[in-house]
Every structure is written in C-alpha cells, then in structure tokens.
Design an enzyme around this catalytic site. Structure first.
Site, PDB file in Angstrom:
ATOM      1  N   ASP A 186       2.567  14.509   1.751  1.00 42.96           N
ATOM      2  CA  ASP A 186       1.536  15.483   2.140  1.00 42.96           C
ATOM      3  C   ASP A 186       0.756  15.065   3.383  1.00 42.96           C
ATOM      4  O   ASP A 186       0.234  15.904   4.116  1.00 42.96           O
ATOM      5  CB  ASP A 186       0.554  15.693   0.977  1.00 42.96           C
ATOM      6  CG  ASP A 186      -0.020  14.372   0.473  1.00 42.96           C
ATOM      7  OD1 ASP A 186       0.760  13.561  -0.051  1.00 42.96           O
ATOM      8  OD2 ASP A 186      -1.234  14.147   0.641  1.00 42.96           O
ATOM      9  N   THR A 194      -9.945  -4.983   1.072  1.00 44.45           N
ATOM     10  CA  THR A 194     -10.757  -5.480   2.182  1.00 44.45           C
ATOM     11  C   THR A 194     -11.513  -4.374   2.920  1.00 44.45           C
ATOM     12  O   THR A 194     -12.432  -4.672   3.680  1.00 44.45           O
ATOM     13  CB  THR A 194      -9.846  -6.165   3.220  1.00 44.45           C
ATOM     14  OG1 THR A 194      -8.862  -5.206   3.610  1.00 44.45           O
ATOM     15  CG2 THR A 194      -9.142  -7.382   2.647  1.00 44.45           C
ATOM     16  N   GLY A 231      -4.397  -4.485  -4.124  1.00 42.21           N
ATOM     17  CA  GLY A 231      -5.287  -3.512  -4.749  1.00 42.21           C
ATOM     18  C   GLY A 231      -4.532  -2.222  -4.964  1.00 42.21           C
ATOM     19  O   GLY A 231      -3.860  -1.729  -4.069  1.00 42.21           O
ATOM     20  N   HIS A 232      -4.579  -1.722  -6.175  1.00 42.06           N
ATOM     21  CA  HIS A 232      -3.939  -0.442  -6.458  1.00 42.06           C
ATOM     22  C   HIS A 232      -5.022   0.575  -6.777  1.00 42.06           C
ATOM     23  O   HIS A 232      -5.978   0.259  -7.475  1.00 42.06           O
ATOM     24  CB  HIS A 232      -3.026  -0.542  -7.680  1.00 42.06           C
ATOM     25  CG  HIS A 232      -1.915  -1.521  -7.516  1.00 42.06           C
ATOM     26  ND1 HIS A 232      -1.070  -1.512  -6.440  1.00 42.06           N
ATOM     27  CD2 HIS A 232      -1.492  -2.528  -8.295  1.00 42.06           C
ATOM     28  CE1 HIS A 232      -0.185  -2.474  -6.579  1.00 42.06           C
ATOM     29  NE2 HIS A 232      -0.427  -3.113  -7.687  1.00 42.06           N
ATOM     30  N   GLN A 277       1.877  -5.892  -3.062  1.00 42.25           N
ATOM     31  CA  GLN A 277       2.291  -5.960  -1.649  1.00 42.25           C
ATOM     32  C   GLN A 277       3.673  -5.328  -1.457  1.00 42.25           C
ATOM     33  O   GLN A 277       4.027  -4.451  -2.224  1.00 42.25           O
ATOM     34  CB  GLN A 277       2.262  -7.406  -1.133  1.00 42.25           C
ATOM     35  CG  GLN A 277       0.863  -7.908  -0.848  1.00 42.25           C
ATOM     36  CD  GLN A 277       0.327  -8.797  -1.941  1.00 42.25           C
ATOM     37  OE1 GLN A 277       1.067  -9.302  -2.757  1.00 42.25           O
ATOM     38  NE2 GLN A 277      -0.958  -8.998  -1.963  1.00 42.25           N
ATOM     39  N   ASP A 310       0.820  -1.222   0.000  1.00 38.72           N
ATOM     40  CA  ASP A 310       0.000   0.000   0.000  1.00 38.72           C
ATOM     41  C   ASP A 310       0.853   1.271   0.000  1.00 38.72           C
ATOM     42  O   ASP A 310       0.461   2.291   0.553  1.00 38.72           O
ATOM     43  CB  ASP A 310      -0.944   0.039   1.232  1.00 38.72           C
ATOM     44  CG  ASP A 310      -1.784  -1.220   1.333  1.00 38.72           C
ATOM     45  OD1 ASP A 310      -2.322  -1.639   0.302  1.00 38.72           O
ATOM     46  OD2 ASP A 310      -1.873  -1.788   2.440  1.00 38.72           O
ATOM     47  N   GLU A 311       2.005   1.203  -0.617  1.00 37.22           N
ATOM     48  CA  GLU A 311       2.902   2.365  -0.629  1.00 37.22           C
ATOM     49  C   GLU A 311       2.462   3.406  -1.645  1.00 37.22           C
ATOM     50  O   GLU A 311       2.976   4.533  -1.650  1.00 37.22           O
ATOM     51  CB  GLU A 311       4.352   1.936  -0.953  1.00 37.22           C
ATOM     52  CG  GLU A 311       5.013   1.034   0.079  1.00 37.22           C
ATOM     53  CD  GLU A 311       4.762  -0.436  -0.223  1.00 37.22           C
ATOM     54  OE1 GLU A 311       3.943  -0.737  -1.121  1.00 37.22           O
ATOM     55  OE2 GLU A 311       5.384  -1.290   0.434  1.00 37.22           O
ATOM     56  N   GLY A 312       1.534   3.015  -2.527  1.00 37.25           N
ATOM     57  CA  GLY A 312       1.114   3.947  -3.586  1.00 37.25           C
ATOM     58  C   GLY A 312       1.740   3.587  -4.924  1.00 37.25           C
ATOM     59  O   GLY A 312       1.926   4.443  -5.787  1.00 37.25           O
ATOM     60  N   LYS A 313       2.032   2.293  -5.089  1.00 41.00           N
ATOM     61  CA  LYS A 313       2.696   1.844  -6.322  1.00 41.00           C
ATOM     62  C   LYS A 313       1.837   2.124  -7.557  1.00 41.00           C
ATOM     63  O   LYS A 313       2.355   2.451  -8.615  1.00 41.00           O
ATOM     64  CB  LYS A 313       2.999   0.334  -6.240  1.00 41.00           C
ATOM     65  CG  LYS A 313       3.948  -0.022  -5.104  1.00 41.00           C
ATOM     66  CD  LYS A 313       4.139  -1.516  -4.984  1.00 41.00           C
ATOM     67  CE  LYS A 313       2.931  -2.260  -4.503  1.00 41.00           C
ATOM     68  NZ  LYS A 313       2.516  -1.985  -3.122  1.00 41.00           N
ATOM     69  N   GLY A 314       0.510   1.974  -7.387  1.00 37.89           N
ATOM     70  CA  GLY A 314      -0.397   2.162  -8.524  1.00 37.89           C
ATOM     71  C   GLY A 314      -0.235   3.545  -9.142  1.00 37.89           C
ATOM     72  O   GLY A 314      -0.108   3.682 -10.351  1.00 37.89           O
ATOM     73  N   ARG A 364       3.071  10.101  -0.408  1.00 34.04           N
ATOM     74  CA  ARG A 364       2.246  10.538   0.716  1.00 34.04           C
ATOM     75  C   ARG A 364       2.964  11.463   1.688  1.00 34.04           C
ATOM     76  O   ARG A 364       2.664  11.461   2.886  1.00 34.04           O
ATOM     77  CB  ARG A 364       1.696   9.315   1.463  1.00 34.04           C
ATOM     78  CG  ARG A 364       0.658   8.579   0.617  1.00 34.04           C
ATOM     79  CD  ARG A 364      -0.034   7.510   1.399  1.00 34.04           C
ATOM     80  NE  ARG A 364      -1.273   7.133   0.739  1.00 34.04           N
ATOM     81  CZ  ARG A 364      -2.476   7.233   1.285  1.00 34.04           C
ATOM     82  NH1 ARG A 364      -2.612   7.663   2.495  1.00 34.04           N
ATOM     83  NH2 ARG A 364      -3.547   6.877   0.619  1.00 34.04           N
TER      84      ARG A 364
HETATM   85  P1  GDP Z   1      -0.520   0.392  -3.764  1.00 30.88           P
HETATM   86  O1  GDP Z   1      -1.142  -0.917  -3.466  1.00 30.88           O
HETATM   87  O2  GDP Z   1       0.918   0.423  -3.394  1.00 30.88           O
HETATM   88  O3  GDP Z   1      -0.789   0.872  -5.162  1.00 30.88           O
HETATM   89  O4  GDP Z   1      -1.210   1.461  -2.813  1.00 30.88           O
HETATM   90  P2  GDP Z   1      -2.774   1.722  -2.608  1.00 30.88           P
HETATM   91  O5  GDP Z   1      -3.428   2.005  -3.893  1.00 30.88           O
HETATM   92  O6  GDP Z   1      -3.381   0.695  -1.740  1.00 30.88           O
HETATM   93  O7  GDP Z   1      -2.719   2.992  -1.696  1.00 30.88           O
HETATM   94  C1  GDP Z   1      -2.277   4.097  -2.177  1.00 30.88           C
HETATM   95  C2  GDP Z   1      -3.335   5.145  -1.952  1.00 30.88           C
HETATM   96  O8  GDP Z   1      -2.656   6.321  -1.776  1.00 30.88           O
HETATM   97  C3  GDP Z   1      -4.263   5.349  -3.110  1.00 30.88           C
HETATM   98  O9  GDP Z   1      -5.523   5.720  -2.670  1.00 30.88           O
HETATM   99  C4  GDP Z   1      -3.589   6.484  -3.878  1.00 30.88           C
HETATM  100  O10 GDP Z   1      -4.508   7.264  -4.623  1.00 30.88           O
HETATM  101  C5  GDP Z   1      -3.037   7.270  -2.736  1.00 30.88           C
HETATM  102  N1  GDP Z   1      -1.798   8.004  -3.002  1.00 30.88           N
HETATM  103  C6  GDP Z   1      -0.734   7.651  -3.758  1.00 30.88           C
HETATM  104  N2  GDP Z   1       0.218   8.576  -3.654  1.00 30.88           N
HETATM  105  C7  GDP Z   1      -0.240   9.527  -2.803  1.00 30.88           C
HETATM  106  C8  GDP Z   1       0.302  10.728  -2.261  1.00 30.88           C
HETATM  107  O11 GDP Z   1       1.432  11.118  -2.535  1.00 30.88           O
HETATM  108  N3  GDP Z   1      -0.478  11.418  -1.374  1.00 30.88           N
HETATM  109  C9  GDP Z   1      -1.723  11.023  -1.018  1.00 30.88           C
HETATM  110  N4  GDP Z   1      -2.402  11.764  -0.161  1.00 30.88           N
HETATM  111  N5  GDP Z   1      -2.251   9.894  -1.495  1.00 30.88           N
HETATM  112  C10 GDP Z   1      -1.533   9.155  -2.367  1.00 30.88           C
END
Ligand code: GDP
Length: 428
Positions: free
Chosen positions: A333, A301, A40-41, A224, A13-17, A331
């Site tokens: 911010d 989930t 989930g991205h 993950q 959930d690092e924001g890879k998507g 993130r």
């Molecule tokens: P992933 O599984 O690594 O892709 O991460 P997730 O999608 O589960 O979680 C990332 C969440 O953070 C998503 O809702 C993105 O829209 C959001 N997101 C990604 N980058 C940033 C950011 O720099 N700041 C903020 N506030 N949200 C972000």
C-alpha cells in the site's frame, strides 16, 4: 504441524511482527531465536498498537506459548518492563518462557557499546546502543552471563562475575577514563532479576523438542534481516547474530530436519537503518515522501530509515541463503500513487554487469543499480483482502517480484492491521 522459520529477507523492519501476529492463530508456539532488544516489532490488533522488543509477537493469541530462545541476548530490565507493560494492558503474559541458555545484556555491555561507538567516530557502525553487540562478544569469548546463572548466584555466578567485573573495569578505567564497576551493585541487580525471571526460565530446547514430537506448530520468529546477518550480511555493517535460517535452528536448539518451511518476509521496497551499503537508496524527495507516508522511523531508536527501491539482486541472494518455501510481501500500500515503480535487476560494477550480491561492503557501495521501471497504480491497494481488488499494475509488480526472486508470495499485506491482509495460500 512442524516448525516454520519466519525470516526478514532484507535489512530488517519488513513487518515481521504483523505477519507473526497474523499467523500465530494457527500455531501453539512462537519462538524468538536471535538478536535482542535492538529489534523492535510493531503489532496492531484489536487490543491496540504494541511495540515488542523481546517478547515474541505470538503473545496476543491466548493459546500460544512464547519462547525467548538461547540465541537471543536479553536485557532483563527491558524484558521485565515489557512484560509488565503488556500485563497492564490486559495481555496474558503467563506463557512466556526464557531459555536458561540465553545470554544476558549486563549494564557494562550497554556502557561499552556507547563508548565503542563514540570512539569509532565517523566510522561508526550505527549500532542501536543497546549492548547487544558487546553481549554477543562476551558469549563468543566465553565470559558471558546466562539467564540460568541467576539461579546459582553465590556458588557459580559470583566467582565468574568477579573476574568479568575486574576485566571490564580495567577496560573502562584504562581505555575510556571511566570509574570502575561496582561488583556489589551488579550482584544486587542480578538478585532482583532472579526474582523477576526465575518463573520464566526453562530448558526451552527440550520444550521445543517435546512440542515437535506432539505435532505442535512452532513459528520461529526472526529479528532484523538476512542482509544484516553476521555471516551473510553486508559486513561489518551487520548485527551480531545470525538473522537468517541457520540462526533459527541454532538459536532455538531445534534440528534443521524439523524445519518444515521457511517463510521470507519482503517489503515492497527497501529500507535500511544506520550505516552501510545500500545500492538502491533513493536520495530525492520521493524518499522523503515515502518515509513520511509510511512512517519509516525505527521502532527501537526512532531513527529515520533510509529508503530504496526493491532490490531483486539482494532478494535473490536472500532466497539463496534461506531457501524460502513461501514469501510474504508487506507494505504494498505504501507504493500506492507513485507514477512508476522501479526494481533493481542487476548491479553494474566498473562497467561490468554483476550477477551476484558481492561480499565486500566497499564493492557493494560502488555498485550501480540497473533498474527495470514498471507503471505505478493510482487506485489504492490499501486495505485489500483479495487479489482481485489489486489494480492490474500492482498485481503485475507482485508477479515480477516473484519471477525475479524465484519463489511465490503466499501472503500480501496491504496495511498495518491484522485484517489488511491477502491470504493467497496456506504457509503453515
Ligand atoms: P519488523 O521489525 O519486521 O516487525 O517491522 P517493524 O515493526 O519495525 O515495521 C513494520 C511496521 O510496518 C509496523 O509499524 C507495522 O505496523 C507496519 N506494517 C506492517 N505491514 C504493513 C503493511 O502492509 N502496510 C503498512 N502501511 N504498514 C505495515
């Protein structure tokens, strides 16, 4: 040109998507290499907000082909539904390819996943209940069903499936008091899946090899994170696949020498879903505030994510496992407005300072974080697109993380939207 692995450097959930979506305009291919629809991205772009579970996050770029590699386990219902949903929202889904070697999540995997988790009771692993774990178990025990098998239903799949269904029925009836499985029902389901998936099936490792020889750029999209990796994560509180860089090569059939770069994606703090050790976990109202502000709830989930300060010991370990050539920080911010921010720079275990990330979950559970505290920032970083827009304290925080991890950030994300991004140096 070349293949670039993009890896979750923490607990997922690092924001890879978002990062893949941002970088994909420079690539011809985005290929998922591990996990299943337990991942989930979330991608936000000009087309809206999209939740992806199996389709690679490059799908929104018109010239990018998307591969679901052999290392992924695929629930055909979920994949077909996801493709249908994207298509209904006007996304071109004609460039999705599924490895013939990818294993399928069968209905009995989902059933067994739920029953096993229930039987574990308080010792539950916090699985997502999507059948991913049991599908990987069958892959390893050589009783799995692969996507390519759907093309040979009667001659190859039927005799194997018959044996598997007998075995699973024995487990379901004897161990869990459930009714036996119906072979016919599963076969009918497979026949439907074949119709939906047959045009997507490809020898994807060969496709990737040809792409590399042509000089295309490939993003190998992780799911993950490294600390959930089956081998290198906080076992047994891990996922069932190789989320780190080794899994990228194996899960796509690309040899390691063709990997030109390894991109590590870190969040500016830590989160973790489900059970398992989490040394920097915050259990106060600051965590609740951050969770609500950042909407830290699982894409798959909906579970509340646990929140913690940035763990530089775990981050260094992640760097060591993956050999990142560049980093992304997301993130940032979310930390806007905190009076101070903490970074864990060491662990204390039984009165001694530990210089490494321990392998045992119990040991890690007992580690006490040693923090370095830095001043927070009141001016926003939110939406910043240039480094000069960051408050000095935020820039200092980023710099300290780089020092501690031992690698540079090439991209900083300051919001969920594609354009809320500071691009510092090219990564691919
Ligand atoms: P992933 O599984 O690594 O892709 O991460 P997730 O999608 O589960 O979680 C990332 C969440 O953070 C998503 O809702 C993105 O829209 C959001 N997101 C990604 N980058 C940033 C950011 O720099 N700041 C903020 N506030 N949200 C972000």
């Amino acid at each position: 040109m070349g293949a670039y692995a993009l890896i979750g450097a923490q607990w997922g959930d690092e924001g890879k998507g978002k990062v893949v979506d941002y970088l994909a305009s420079k690539a011809q291919w985005v290929a998922r290499y591990a996990g299943g629809n337990n991942a989930g991205h979330t991608v936000m772009n000009h087309g809206g907000t999209f939740s992806l579970h199996l389709v690679p996050s490059g799908i929104f770029q018109p010239d990018v082909s998307c591969v679901i590699g052999n290392g992924v386990v695929v629930n055909p219902e979920v994949l077909l539904e996801e493709i249908k949903g994207l298509s209904e929202r006007g996304v071109d889904v004609s460039r999705i390819y599924l490895s013939e070697r990818a294993h399928l999540i069968m209905p009995y995997h989902i059933q067994i996943d739920a029953l096993e988790e229930e039987a574990r009771g308080r010792a539950s692993l916090g699985t997502t209940g999507t059948g991913v774990g049991p599908a990987y178990v069958d892959k390893a025990s050589r009783t799995g069903i692969r996507a390519g098998d759907l093309l040979y239903l009667e001659d190859e799949l039927l005799p194997r499936l018959k044996r598997v269904v007998e075995d699973k029925s024995r487990i379901l009836t004897k161990l869990y008091g459930q009714p036996p499985l119906s072979l016919q029902e599963i076969l009918d389901q497979c026949a439907r899946w074949r119709e939906g998936l047959k045009d997507l099936l490809r020898p994807t490792s060969f496709l990737m090899q040809q792409a590399i020889e042509r000089g295309d750029t490939i993003i190998m999209e992780g799911a993950q994170g490294t600390l959930l990796d089956l081998d290198h994560g906080t076992y047994p509180y891990v996922t069932s696949s190789s989320a780190s860089v080794g899994g990228a090569a194996a899960g796509l059939g690309i040899h390691p020498r063709s990997i030109s770069g390894v991109i590590g994606v870190f969040k500016a703090y830590c989160t973790r879903v489900g059970s398992g050790p989490f040394p920097t976990e915050m259990l106060d109202e600051q965590a609740d505030e951050l969770r609500e502000r950042a909407w830290e709830y699982g894409t798959t989930t909906g579970r509340a994510r646990r929140i913690g300060w940035f763990d530089a010991v775990a981050a260094r370990y992640s760097q060591h496992i993956n050999g990142f050539s560049s980093l992304v920080l997301t993130r940032l911010d979310v930390l806007d407005g905190f009076p101070s921010v903490k970074i864990c720079v060491g662990y204390e275990l039984d009165g001694e300072l530990l210089g490494y990330f321990p392998s045992g979950a119990t040991q890690l559970q007992r580690c006490k974080p040693v923090y370095e505290e830095m001043p927070g920032w009141s001016d926003p970083t939110e939406g910043a697109t240039r480094m000069e827009q960051l408050p000095a304290e935020a820039a200092a925080y980023v710099g300290r993380l780089e020092e501690l991890i031992g690698c540079e950030f090439h991209l900083i994300s300051t919001g969920p939207h594609r354009d809320e991004t500071i691009m510092l140096k090219p990564m691919i």
